[in-house]
Scaffold this active site. Structure first.
Site, short mmCIF file in Angstrom:
data_model
loop_
_atom_site.label_atom_id
_atom_site.label_comp_id
_atom_site.label_asym_id
_atom_site.label_seq_id
_atom_site.Cartn_x
_atom_site.Cartn_y
_atom_site.Cartn_z
N LYS A 133 -23.44 39.45 -0.92
CA LYS A 133 -22.51 40.46 -1.41
C LYS A 133 -22.79 41.85 -0.87
O LYS A 133 -21.88 42.66 -0.77
CB LYS A 133 -22.50 40.47 -2.95
CG LYS A 133 -21.90 39.20 -3.52
CD LYS A 133 -21.14 39.45 -4.79
CE LYS A 133 -20.37 38.22 -5.20
NZ LYS A 133 -19.88 38.31 -6.57
N LYS A 142 -15.07 25.46 0.89
CA LYS A 142 -14.76 25.41 -0.54
C LYS A 142 -13.46 26.14 -0.85
O LYS A 142 -13.13 27.12 -0.19
CB LYS A 142 -15.90 26.11 -1.31
CG LYS A 142 -16.69 25.17 -2.20
CD LYS A 142 -17.89 25.86 -2.80
CE LYS A 142 -17.54 26.77 -3.97
NZ LYS A 142 -18.74 27.35 -4.61
N LYS A 146 -10.54 32.15 -3.27
CA LYS A 146 -9.46 33.13 -3.10
C LYS A 146 -9.67 34.00 -1.88
O LYS A 146 -8.72 34.44 -1.26
CB LYS A 146 -9.40 34.03 -4.34
CG LYS A 146 -8.76 33.35 -5.52
CD LYS A 146 -8.68 34.28 -6.70
CE LYS A 146 -10.04 34.54 -7.27
NZ LYS A 146 -10.34 33.90 -8.52
#
Ligand code: TRP
Length: 334
Positions: free
Chosen positions: A110, A196, A199
């Site tokens: 992140k 996977k 979004k």
């Protein structure tokens, strides 16, 4: 006495089949046998660059989505309505080995995303994120935390913090929580079945649980089935994914029939996709109806969420009171 479960989810907009089958369905099922606390973690959502207005909307969207799929209102709380999480997080800052935070894979992933999005900005909150997560868990003395494998490292850190605190105050105060891993179907992207469902890859990649029927059908119809690199007779990743979705929806009979067709080499993709679409539409219709009912009583539900958060807060307040006493803080007795 029932064992206690805690889990939390970040308010990031839309809920897709991957989120539902990978995590949220489990939350719903666990409610029968455990005392459950389920948080929508808005403090965590601030660790990445964000828009305050969107955050507010995303929190309520997620609440209504969770109610739609069957989470009980009484088990839900909004993290920032229980500010003791942040207070305990500070205290835990002082019980967390600094070096461990830099090893967290979620931080590594992140921080580069954050940096790309916002001109090199990485918040200190992103670095200390796992400490707030430890506070979420320990403040309720949870026995089990249902999470995916990606959260194992954060759970291990939570256990370290709890043990360090217990050792320092010479009391087995915090329950050492355990991960609760359950077999969940792995749902892949419908546009690129090698990754996977998520979004972040874009709209084609995920199937929203609350999309209208026409859209659900269209997306399943356009799901990738032939990736070109499969051998004769071998099932492609895209077809495998559709089978996984079909089974996850609980359509056992249809699954068995389609599998038989596949084995005899008679599986027609158009028909197969219709069968999968029927199963998904059937499952989601129930969720959509429940969500619409909740939305029709929006005010009432919002009030109930505030009430459940206030009720859950009582447990958190008791923990903070004990912890401050144990940690030598706020002694007002003379
Ligand atoms: N870090 C978790 C995730 O990214 C979300 C989370 C925050 C969480 N606090 C938690 C999960 C406490 C379990 C328990 O999915």
């Amino acid at each position: 006495m029932k064992k206690r479960i805690l889990s939390c989810i970040q308010p990031t907009g839309d809920m897709h089949l991957g989120n539902y089958f990978g995590a949220v369905k489990n939350w719903v099922d666990l409610q029968a046998d455990y005392e459950c606390f389920y948080g929508v973690v808005d403090y965590h959502a601030m660790t990445m660059p964000y828009d305050p207005k969107k955050l507010k909307n995303n929190v309520w969207d997620l609440i209504f989505n969770l109610i739609g799929v069957g989470v009980d209102v009484e088990n839900l709380f909004i993290q920032s309505l229980v500010p003791e999480h942040a207070e305990l997080s500070w205290i835990f800052n002082c019980f967390t080995p600094f070096g461990r935070l830099g090893q967290m894979t979620q931080f590594k992933d992140k921080s580069s995303q954050s940096s790309e999005k916002s001109e090199g900005f990485i918040s200190a909150g992103l670095f200390t994120y796992p400490i707030l997560q430890a506070a979420d868990i320990l403040i309720y003395n949870a026995d089990f935390v249902p999470v995916g494998k990606d959260q194992e490292q954060h759970l291990e850190l939570t256990r370290t913090v709890a043990q360090r605190f217990n050792n320092q105050v010479k009391k087995e105060y915090f329950t050492i929580p355990e991960c609760l891993f359950t077999e969940t179907p792995k749902i892949m992207s419908t546009a690129d079945p090698s990754r996977k469902m998520s979004k972040s890859a874009g709209e084609k990649h995920y199937i929203s649980v609350f999309a209208d029927e026409a859209r659900l059908r269209k997306q399943i119809r356009s799901a990738v089935t032939d990736s070109g690199d499969t051998l004769e007779g071998e099932m492609s990743a895209g077809v495998k994914n559709l089978f996984e979705i079909l089974r996850a929806c609980g359509a056992d009979e249809a699954y068995a029939e389609m599998m038989k067709n596949h084995e005899s080499g008679e599986l027609r993709y158009a028909e197969f996709k219709d069968v999968v679409a029927d199963a998904v539409v059937g499952l989601c219709a129930e969720f959509k109806a429940r969500k619409e009912e909740a939305l029709a009583n929006k005010k009432d539900i919002k009030y109930k969420i505030k009430q459940s958060s206030a009720e859950i807060r009582k447990t958190a307040q008791q923990t903070i009171k004990d912890v401050k006493e144990l940690a030598g803080l706020g002694n007002v007795k003379f």
